[in-house]
Design an enzyme around this catalytic site. Structure first.
Site, mmCIF file in Angstrom:
data_model
loop_
_atom_site.group_PDB
_atom_site.id
_atom_site.type_symbol
_atom_site.label_atom_id
_atom_site.label_comp_id
_atom_site.label_asym_id
_atom_site.label_seq_id
_atom_site.Cartn_x
_atom_site.Cartn_y
_atom_site.Cartn_z
ATOM 1 N N HIS B 85 0.837 -1.207 0.000
ATOM 2 C CA HIS B 85 0.000 0.000 0.000
ATOM 3 C C HIS B 85 0.871 1.255 0.000
ATOM 4 O O HIS B 85 0.661 2.166 -0.800
ATOM 5 C CB HIS B 85 -0.927 -0.014 1.215
ATOM 6 C CG HIS B 85 -1.552 1.312 1.516
ATOM 7 N ND1 HIS B 85 -2.497 1.870 0.705
ATOM 8 C CD2 HIS B 85 -1.351 2.191 2.520
ATOM 9 C CE1 HIS B 85 -2.865 3.030 1.201
ATOM 10 N NE2 HIS B 85 -2.176 3.266 2.295
ATOM 11 N N ASP B 119 6.128 20.611 -27.728
ATOM 12 C CA ASP B 119 6.109 19.293 -27.083
ATOM 13 C C ASP B 119 7.185 19.346 -26.016
ATOM 14 O O ASP B 119 7.834 20.370 -25.839
ATOM 15 C CB ASP B 119 6.397 18.184 -28.116
ATOM 16 C CG ASP B 119 5.852 16.845 -27.659
ATOM 17 O OD1 ASP B 119 5.948 16.576 -26.448
ATOM 18 O OD2 ASP B 119 5.330 16.090 -28.480
ATOM 19 N N TRP B 154 7.507 0.320 3.713
ATOM 20 C CA TRP B 154 7.902 0.859 2.402
ATOM 21 C C TRP B 154 9.310 1.412 2.430
ATOM 22 O O TRP B 154 9.903 1.650 1.382
ATOM 23 C CB TRP B 154 6.915 1.915 1.934
ATOM 24 C CG TRP B 154 7.028 3.247 2.583
ATOM 25 C CD1 TRP B 154 6.428 3.628 3.733
ATOM 26 C CD2 TRP B 154 7.769 4.372 2.122
ATOM 27 N NE1 TRP B 154 6.756 4.916 4.026
ATOM 28 C CE2 TRP B 154 7.576 5.403 3.063
ATOM 29 C CE3 TRP B 154 8.577 4.623 1.013
ATOM 30 C CZ2 TRP B 154 8.162 6.656 2.920
ATOM 31 C CZ3 TRP B 154 9.159 5.869 0.885
ATOM 32 C CH2 TRP B 154 8.944 6.868 1.830
ATOM 33 N N SER B 184 12.717 5.992 -14.339
ATOM 34 C CA SER B 184 11.605 6.624 -15.049
ATOM 35 C C SER B 184 11.434 8.070 -14.621
ATOM 36 O O SER B 184 11.349 8.976 -15.457
ATOM 37 C CB SER B 184 10.325 5.837 -14.767
ATOM 38 O OG SER B 184 9.216 6.660 -14.916
ATOM 39 N N SER B 185 11.423 8.298 -13.300
ATOM 40 C CA SER B 185 11.139 9.677 -12.894
ATOM 41 C C SER B 185 12.356 10.568 -13.096
ATOM 42 O O SER B 185 12.203 11.769 -13.313
ATOM 43 C CB SER B 185 10.682 9.731 -11.454
ATOM 44 O OG SER B 185 11.514 8.979 -10.672
ATOM 45 N N HIS B 264 16.814 9.031 2.457
ATOM 46 C CA HIS B 264 16.018 10.070 3.101
ATOM 47 C C HIS B 264 14.848 10.401 2.215
ATOM 48 O O HIS B 264 15.005 10.875 1.110
ATOM 49 C CB HIS B 264 16.838 11.301 3.447
ATOM 50 C CG HIS B 264 17.590 11.888 2.302
ATOM 51 N ND1 HIS B 264 17.109 12.902 1.531
ATOM 52 C CD2 HIS B 264 18.797 11.601 1.826
ATOM 53 C CE1 HIS B 264 17.996 13.215 0.631
ATOM 54 N NE2 HIS B 264 19.035 12.447 0.771
ATOM 55 N N GLU B 266 12.461 12.277 0.416
ATOM 56 C CA GLU B 266 12.288 13.702 0.137
ATOM 57 C C GLU B 266 10.791 13.986 0.113
ATOM 58 O O GLU B 266 10.193 14.155 -0.941
ATOM 59 C CB GLU B 266 12.922 14.018 -1.206
ATOM 60 C CG GLU B 266 14.307 14.558 -1.108
ATOM 61 C CD GLU B 266 14.304 16.006 -0.677
ATOM 62 O OE1 GLU B 266 13.215 16.583 -0.548
ATOM 63 O OE2 GLU B 266 15.395 16.543 -0.457
ATOM 64 N N TYR B 268 8.987 16.397 0.641
ATOM 65 C CA TYR B 268 8.457 17.656 0.112
ATOM 66 C C TYR B 268 8.242 17.580 -1.390
ATOM 67 O O TYR B 268 7.486 18.357 -1.955
ATOM 68 C CB TYR B 268 9.383 18.809 0.483
ATOM 69 C CG TYR B 268 9.495 18.923 1.973
ATOM 70 C CD1 TYR B 268 8.438 19.451 2.710
ATOM 71 C CD2 TYR B 268 10.583 18.437 2.659
ATOM 72 C CE1 TYR B 268 8.495 19.507 4.076
ATOM 73 C CE2 TYR B 268 10.648 18.489 4.032
ATOM 74 C CZ TYR B 268 9.604 19.026 4.730
ATOM 75 O OH TYR B 268 9.648 19.060 6.086
ATOM 76 N N SER B 279 -2.583 26.623 -6.632
ATOM 77 C CA SER B 279 -2.479 28.051 -6.943
ATOM 78 C C SER B 279 -3.295 28.402 -8.170
ATOM 79 O O SER B 279 -4.029 29.398 -8.187
ATOM 80 C CB SER B 279 -1.024 28.431 -7.188
ATOM 81 O OG SER B 279 -0.248 28.152 -6.071
ATOM 82 N N HIS B 314 11.232 12.547 11.743
ATOM 83 C CA HIS B 314 10.822 11.794 12.921
ATOM 84 C C HIS B 314 11.498 10.442 13.010
ATOM 85 O O HIS B 314 11.729 9.930 14.085
ATOM 86 C CB HIS B 314 9.302 11.606 12.889
ATOM 87 C CG HIS B 314 8.848 10.760 11.733
ATOM 88 N ND1 HIS B 314 8.728 9.410 11.847
ATOM 89 C CD2 HIS B 314 8.542 11.055 10.457
ATOM 90 C CE1 HIS B 314 8.337 8.917 10.683
ATOM 91 N NE2 HIS B 314 8.218 9.905 9.820
ATOM 92 N N HIS B 315 11.841 9.851 11.854
ATOM 93 C CA HIS B 315 12.247 8.454 11.890
ATOM 94 C C HIS B 315 13.659 8.260 12.401
ATOM 95 O O HIS B 315 14.099 7.144 12.582
ATOM 96 C CB HIS B 315 12.103 7.835 10.508
ATOM 97 C CG HIS B 315 12.946 8.500 9.475
ATOM 98 N ND1 HIS B 315 12.617 9.725 8.953
ATOM 99 C CD2 HIS B 315 14.091 8.138 8.887
ATOM 100 C CE1 HIS B 315 13.533 10.078 8.080
ATOM 101 N NE2 HIS B 315 14.444 9.141 8.015
ATOM 102 N N THR B 340 6.041 27.344 4.378
ATOM 103 C CA THR B 340 4.730 26.732 4.220
ATOM 104 C C THR B 340 3.640 27.682 4.695
ATOM 105 O O THR B 340 2.594 27.828 4.048
ATOM 106 C CB THR B 340 4.660 25.411 5.004
ATOM 107 O OG1 THR B 340 5.883 24.714 4.806
ATOM 108 C CG2 THR B 340 3.524 24.563 4.528
ATOM 109 N N LYS B 343 2.913 30.319 2.184
ATOM 110 C CA LYS B 343 2.050 29.856 1.094
ATOM 111 C C LYS B 343 0.590 29.868 1.522
ATOM 112 O O LYS B 343 -0.282 30.343 0.795
ATOM 113 C CB LYS B 343 2.472 28.452 0.641
ATOM 114 C CG LYS B 343 3.791 28.440 -0.076
ATOM 115 C CD LYS B 343 3.980 27.205 -0.897
ATOM 116 C CE LYS B 343 3.132 27.216 -2.118
ATOM 117 N NZ LYS B 343 3.561 28.186 -3.120
ATOM 118 N N ARG B 468 2.706 1.843 15.062
ATOM 119 C CA ARG B 468 2.149 1.585 13.737
ATOM 120 C C ARG B 468 2.609 0.225 13.246
ATOM 121 O O ARG B 468 3.494 -0.402 13.809
ATOM 122 C CB ARG B 468 2.570 2.679 12.767
ATOM 123 C CG ARG B 468 4.047 2.762 12.543
ATOM 124 C CD ARG B 468 4.427 4.066 11.933
ATOM 125 N NE ARG B 468 4.443 3.968 10.484
ATOM 126 C CZ ARG B 468 5.311 4.612 9.697
ATOM 127 N NH1 ARG B 468 6.237 5.388 10.224
ATOM 128 N NH2 ARG B 468 5.268 4.504 8.397
#
Lengths: 431, 773
Positions: B85, B119, B154, B184-185, B264, B266, B268, B279, B314-315, B340, B343, B468
């Site tokens: 999940h 394109d 995960w 891919s990313s 780590h 990321e 964000y 926005s 936290h971890h 934050t 924003k 958890r």
């Protein structure tokens, strides 16, 4: 507004129905005009949403719109098979052969189609090349970050070695390589190959400098002019006297920049001396055909002369490429030698793990880099980089040597990583 | 200059019929395509497909937690489902690494259009990026079905993900699937960056570029820089598993914590493109320009930059980092609250004075603002290294990141999908299609209620100390767990409206009767709030825990102030500026008069400085007691008793080594349900409990024999990871007598939920007597 769009949409459909043309090619006769460039240009300034799905062949930008290709799929799908096959989830020998050939075939198709886009379709404009170089740079940055993670691990482990390795670095009782032996040879080899490849690239990009206001080029051009004069006057050419005459003539002029010009002229003359004169005389039409008329058009002669000049240049560049390849292969051989006789192995502790993963990934990148240089060499021999281009400020983007430039960047990335490896692992990490 | 340019040779070329022509046409259009819009559509379709699978997996989790026995005690199966999940939702739906919905979908569709490019820069790479993610998803699903599956969480922390504890090749296949997703990313990120930098049309200067493009650029830069590091960590993991290297094995000189540094997350990256979409939609439906665009851009850049500096959230506060390192991460994490906040305030200022049309996308955006604020505020709580000791790896963390992701990122995706529905789904056959507004609203409200009912109780569970990733839990937690389970059913019910809405244009009008659908009713439980372990922290027994509770209450004051203020602004905006279908009254005319004035105000230097400075001051006020607590926690004052605690799969063993002539060692196993006596607590009772003297300074030395464990007793305010190869120490001073319970708080394999800790605090005389007999 909504009403307006709906009307627009229905009108288009109606016109298509009335004219009886198919929707996909629904070009009303008045809307598009064929110009001398051979493709239609839109007369309207805005295409509305309703027309988005009735596309036309319109290109009014310098970018390259590629065609759909099977290559990405052929490269991608085998990856899943490789993973599952390696771990025994699926096992099939013929499947593996098919997957491997599909993978390599896909990469080959991809590479060839890029070259064809560039040389045959002439789609690689300045903007496209700028994009290619940007993409390569970003790829190299991400590669640097990949090595960054391994270097992080190296420092993390070596700055506070734990009790299992005796709280010292390198681990207690482990024989490690001295930084003065084979590693130094490797460093020299790799840096030398980088320098030589750069030299080759510099020579290559000077091809287009023929048109530039370069002193050296001016000197060569002047020499060519004189040569042509001699040719038209049907005098025999004695290179030595020719050079002396030029020098005397030069000294006769009492110029302010005499020394500078002398150097320039002698450099140009040296180039001329190195020219393949036999080739020139062999190709002299008078020697070959008795009834041949001397060409009156000087540009033909000029072209022939420049061709000779370029052949000389290409020989030099080819030597550089071969030498770089030899350096890479020797480097890989030395690295293999070092691996084979290593006093530690990959799985006997953290030193071996870090050493073999760091240098191993570097070696893999050297292998990939030398494959790239091999491709560049073949492309060079075939003549992909021979085209003369109009010189500009940015050499990388405006001649056809973007592939060469990207390979050069990659090779320097490999160099720089090796310098860090040498300093950190072999030097700082030795006893 | 034309605004849109389309190039599709294939459509013009292939006009003849026949199977072969149809097949060629289909392949060229959908499989070999290099058109950014088609690829974007396929990405969206893929992410919806992956989302269905992820949601179905997530439904299993609350079902298991509502009964505790749905999987018939198969904890490995539970762990595999939790892992799958998490991986699917993060990597394949939202986009952490790979970017189906946000980067792949929306950015592919609209980024080239927004920068005026025909394109993307590398269309073939765009295509391979899509097929890589599909292949990777297939491999991930395969990995769940191979052997015992990947039940590692995960994050795939070693040593649990090592060959010893996860034999078979499930984890290997999973890791390689993540590698492929990363490739891919990476390709996608390079593609978008090159598109923006190389193909931006002349005259579109950087300040004028859409905020969505800005957010994608920042995300892509973060991806290019952080993904290879992640890939390096995963590579070391796979060589550790298969080639017996020892990066994460302390026996060979490695360290399991190294992996946590490299991996780590990321986080964000997950939310930044969402900011861009939000926005755009806010600007559109409040009929105003975005307030303070430069502030927004710099805030996003600051979030990206700071996010890159903070890799231990936290971890890692409990794994035994140096106290100064923890202080640095505390400070750096809290600073992210400032951009934050900028924003959020800028969005509110955009809404203020606009003529707000509340459509489905706007509903999702407003939901995003409210719930993301809550998630952000709990994030400030979690940022405190001292307070986080009590909250790490509990359901509080789960609640926090679901508020930020499930309600932040996913709400942004839904908002974007509804907003761009007409553009993305119109085609030649159907014409211009629109989603059904009524269905969309029902979808929003059911989902809004559902996710809140699901995740808000998890805050209480976390405060009470429920770890958890456990498939079964002590009976005290059942109330909130049941409510959360009902909430997830409501969410799933709400999603049905979304799936119906996708196919709206394919139905005829008659079939579109949606009135029969009704909202799911929220089922309330009779709860006994007076009992312990229901709401709030457990009773403190040490000075540290008292400090933690005091700090939490102290921070909570400011959080309430901020939340009430933002809620008031939000309510005021919606009450005053929402556009209503009615004849204009005098008040409306006044609003319209003001609107022309408000519409001119698109930035205000003073107010922007104010809402930067006030959060900074608040953070300073929070930081002072927070750091005091953090450093107090690290002190160990003249310990008279030293106890060594060793975690094993799946029991704890304790060694009392003070009396060298009489070493006391014993193991402490859980008492199973069938052996329980009257009055003993299920899942918390052990055969040999740990004994500590009260009012004595004790040193606890904690380590592990195999995988990562975490020795956590909520009443003591102690949570220390047991890391193989490391000795973590912590001071303990128990103030009162009593029996205290705790559970292992780090996923350690199958019986992770079945290795409880029972500590009896007794007087010194009794302690000596009982221990040495």
């Amino acid at each position: 507004m909504k009403r307006f769009f709906e009307n627009l949409f229905s009108q288009t459909e109606r016109s298509v129905l009335n004219t009886g043309k198919k929707v996909g090619a629904g070009i009303a006769a008045g809307e598009w005009k064929n110009t001398e460039w051979g493709y239609p240009i839109a007369t309207q300034e805005v295409i509305f949403l309703a027309k988005v799905f009735q596309p036309q062949h319109v290109k009014r930008h310098p970018y390259h719109i590629v065609r759909g290709t099977i290559a990405p799929l052929a490269v991608t799908l085998p990856l899943a098979f490789f993973v599952l096959n390696y771990f025994g989830v699926i096992s099939s020998k013929i499947g593996f052969v098919i997957a491997l050939s599909s993978f390599i075939g896909g990469l080959t198709i991809w590479a060839i189609s890029i070259v064809f886009d560039s040389l045959y379709d002439q789609q690689h404009t300045y903007e496209v090349k700028r994009g290619l170089v940007m993409g390569m740079m970003m790829f190299i940055i991400s590669e640097i970050m990949f090595f960054f993670s391994f270097f992080w691990s190296y420092f993390y482990i070596s700055l506070s070695p734990n009790i299992a390795i005796g709280c010292v670095w390198p681990p207690y009782g482990l024989t490690v390589y001295s930084y003065m032996g084979l590693p130094l040879l490797n460093t020299v080899l790799l840096l030398l190959s980088g320098a030589i490849l750069t030299d080759g690239y510099t020579i290559l990009t000077e091809q287009k400098a023929v048109h530039e206001n370069n002193e050296k080029v001016i000197a060569v051009e002047e020499a060519f002019t004189n040569l042509m004069n001699l040719y038209t006057k049907k005098q025999s050419i004695n290179t030595l006297t020719f050079v002396d005459e030029r020098r005397e003539k030069f000294f006769a002029k009492n110029d302010q920049n005499a020394e500078k010009k002398e150097i320039a002229i002698s450099a140009g003359v040296k180039e001329l001396r190195d020219l393949d004169w036999d080739l020139y005389f062999f190709e002299n039409p008078q020697n070959m055909e008795p009834n041949y008329k001397a060409p009156t058009d000087l540009s033909v002669i000029e072209y022939a002369l420049i061709t000779i000049f370029l052949k000389k240049r290409n020989k030099v560049i080819k030597t550089r490429l071969y030498f770089t390849l030899v350096c890479a292969v020797v480097f890989l051989f030395c690295q293999g030698y070092e691996y084979y006789f290593a006093p530690f192995s990959m799985n006997d502790g953290i030193y071996g793990s870090l050493f073999f993963l760091l240098t191993g990934f570097h070696g893999f990148h050297v292998l990939v880099g030398s494959i790239l240089i091999g491709i560049i060499t073949i492309r060079f021999i075939v003549g992909n980089f021979d085209l003369l281009n109009v010189g500009t400020k940015f050499q990388i983007f405006k001649n056809k040597s973007t592939g060469f430039a990207c390979t050069l960047f990659y090779w320097h990335f490999v160099d720089i990583v090796w310098i860090f490896l040498y300093i950190v692992i072999y030097w700082w990490g030795s006893r | 200059m034309k605004l849109l340019e389309i190039y599709d040779k294939q459509l013009v070329e292939q006009e003849e019929g026949g199977f072969r022509a149809i097949l060629t046409r289909y392949l060229n259009k959908w499989i070999f395509t290099v058109d950014h819009k088609l690829i974007g559509t396929m990405y969206i379709t893929f992410s919806i497909f992956a989302g269905i699978i992820g949601t179905l997996l997530s439904l299993v989790i609350p079902m298991e937690l509502s009964t505790g026995n749905m999987l018939e005690g198969d904890s490995q199966q539970y762990n595999v489902i939790v892992t799958a999940h998490g991986l699917i939702m993060i990597f394949f739906v939202v986009m952490y690494c790979s970017m189906p919905a946000m980067l792949g979908g929306f950015a592919n569709w609209f980024l080239p259009i927004m920068v005026g490019a025909p394109d993307v820069a590398f269309p073939r790479l765009n295509n391979i990026s899509l097929w890589l993610i599909v292949v990777s998803f297939g491999l991930l699903l395969t990995s769940s079905c191979v052997g015992i599956g990947a039940g590692t969480g995960w994050t795939v922390y070693p040593p649990l993900s090592m060959m010893e504890y996860h034999p078979g090749h499930a984890v290997d296949v999973g890791i390689l699937s993540l590698h492929i997703a990363g490739a891919s990313s990476l390709v996608g990120a390079i593609n978008f960056l090159t598109t923006v930098f190389n193909m931006k049309i002349a005259g579109l200067s950087w300040p004028k570029v859409s905020l969505f493009v800005w957010s994608v650029v920042i995300t892509a830069v973060l991806l290019v820089l952080s993904l290879p590091v992640l890939a390096g960590g995963l590579t070391m993991l796979i060589t550790d598993r298969n080639f017996e290297t020892t990066f994460f094995d302390p026996i060979g000189g490695g360290d399991p914590i190294l992996y946590q540094h490299l991996f780590h997350p990321e986080v964000y990256i997950l939310i930044l493109p969402g900011f861009g979409i939000i926005s755009i939609i806010i600007s559109r439906y409040s009929n105003k320009g975005i307030f303070g665009v430069k502030g927004m851009i710099s805030a996003m850049s600051a979030i990206g930059f700071l996010g890159f500096l903070v890799w231990a959230y936290h971890h890692m506060y409990t794994v035994g980092l140096d106290v100064d390192t923890r202080a640095y991460f505390t400070a750096a994490t809290m600073i992210i609250a400032i951009p934050t906040g900028i924003k959020i305030f800028s969005w509110l200022a955009t809404l203020w004075g606009g003529v707000i049309k509340i459509t489905t996308p706007m509903l999702f955006v407003i939901g995003f603002l409210v719930l993301f604020t809550i998630g952000g505020l709990t994030g400030v709580v979690l940022a405190n290294g001292g307070l986080d000791i009590s909250l790490h790896d509990t359901y509080y963390v789960v609640a926090h990141f679901h508020y930020v992701l499930s309600m932040g990122a996913i709400f942004a995706i839904f908002a974007g999908y509804y907003y761009y529905y007409a553009i993305m789904n119109s085609n030649r056959i159907l014409g211009i299609v629109r989603y059904n507004e009524q269905l969309g609203r029902i979808h929003f409200w059911t989902m809004f209620i559902g996710v809140n009912v699901t995740f808000f109780p998890m805050h209480f569970l976390g405060l009470a100390g429920m770890p958890r990733r456990i498939g079964d839990y002590p009976d005290a937690y059942i109330g909130w767990n049941l409510i959360a389970s009902y909430g997830s059913l409501i969410t799933a019910f709400g999603l049905l409206f979304f799936f119906v809405n996708i196919f709206t244009p394919y139905f005829k009008k008659k079939a579109l009767i949606s009135k029969k659908f009704q909202r799911g009713a929220m089922i309330l439980m009779g709860l006994d709030f007076s009992r312990d372990w229901q709401i709030g922290f457990q009773d403190p027994a040490t000075p540290i825990m008292e400090g933690i509770i005091d700090l939490h209450n102290y921070i909570f004051f400011y959080l309430i102030v901020v939340a009430v203020f933002i809620g008031w602004v939000m309510g005021r905006i919606l009450w005053r500026f929402a556009y209503k279908w009615s004849y204009p009254t005098i008040g409306d005319i006044e609003i319209f008069k003001n609107f022309t004035a408000y519409n001119q105000i698109i930035h205000g230097t003073v107010i922007e400085i104010v809402w930067t400075l006030i959060p900074t001051v608040i953070l300073y006020l929070i930081a002072i007691p927070s750091f005091t607590l953090l450093y107090a926690m690290d002190e160990i004052i003249n310990p008279t008793v030293t106890i060594k605690i060793i975690g094993h799969q799946w029991y704890w063993s304790y060694e009392y080594g003070d009396n060298s002539s009489n070493l006391v060692e014993f193991d402490s196993y859980m008492v199973y349900e069938r052996d329980l006596n009257e009055g003993q607590l299920r899942l918390l009772e052990v055969d040999n409990s740990m004994i500590v003297p009260v009012k004595t300074h004790i040193r606890l030395i904690i380590t592990s024999g195999d995988v990562l464990h975490s020795w956590a007793v909520p009443s003591f305010g102690i949570k220390v990871d047991a890391v193989p190869g490391r000795l973590n120490q912590i001071g303990l001073y128990v103030k009162r007598e009593g029996t205290f319970y705790g559970q292992c708080s780090e996923l350690c394999g199958v019986d992770h939920g079945f290795m409880p800790i029972k500590v009896e605090a007794v007087k010194v005389q009794e302690y000596l007597g009982r221990l040495y007999k």
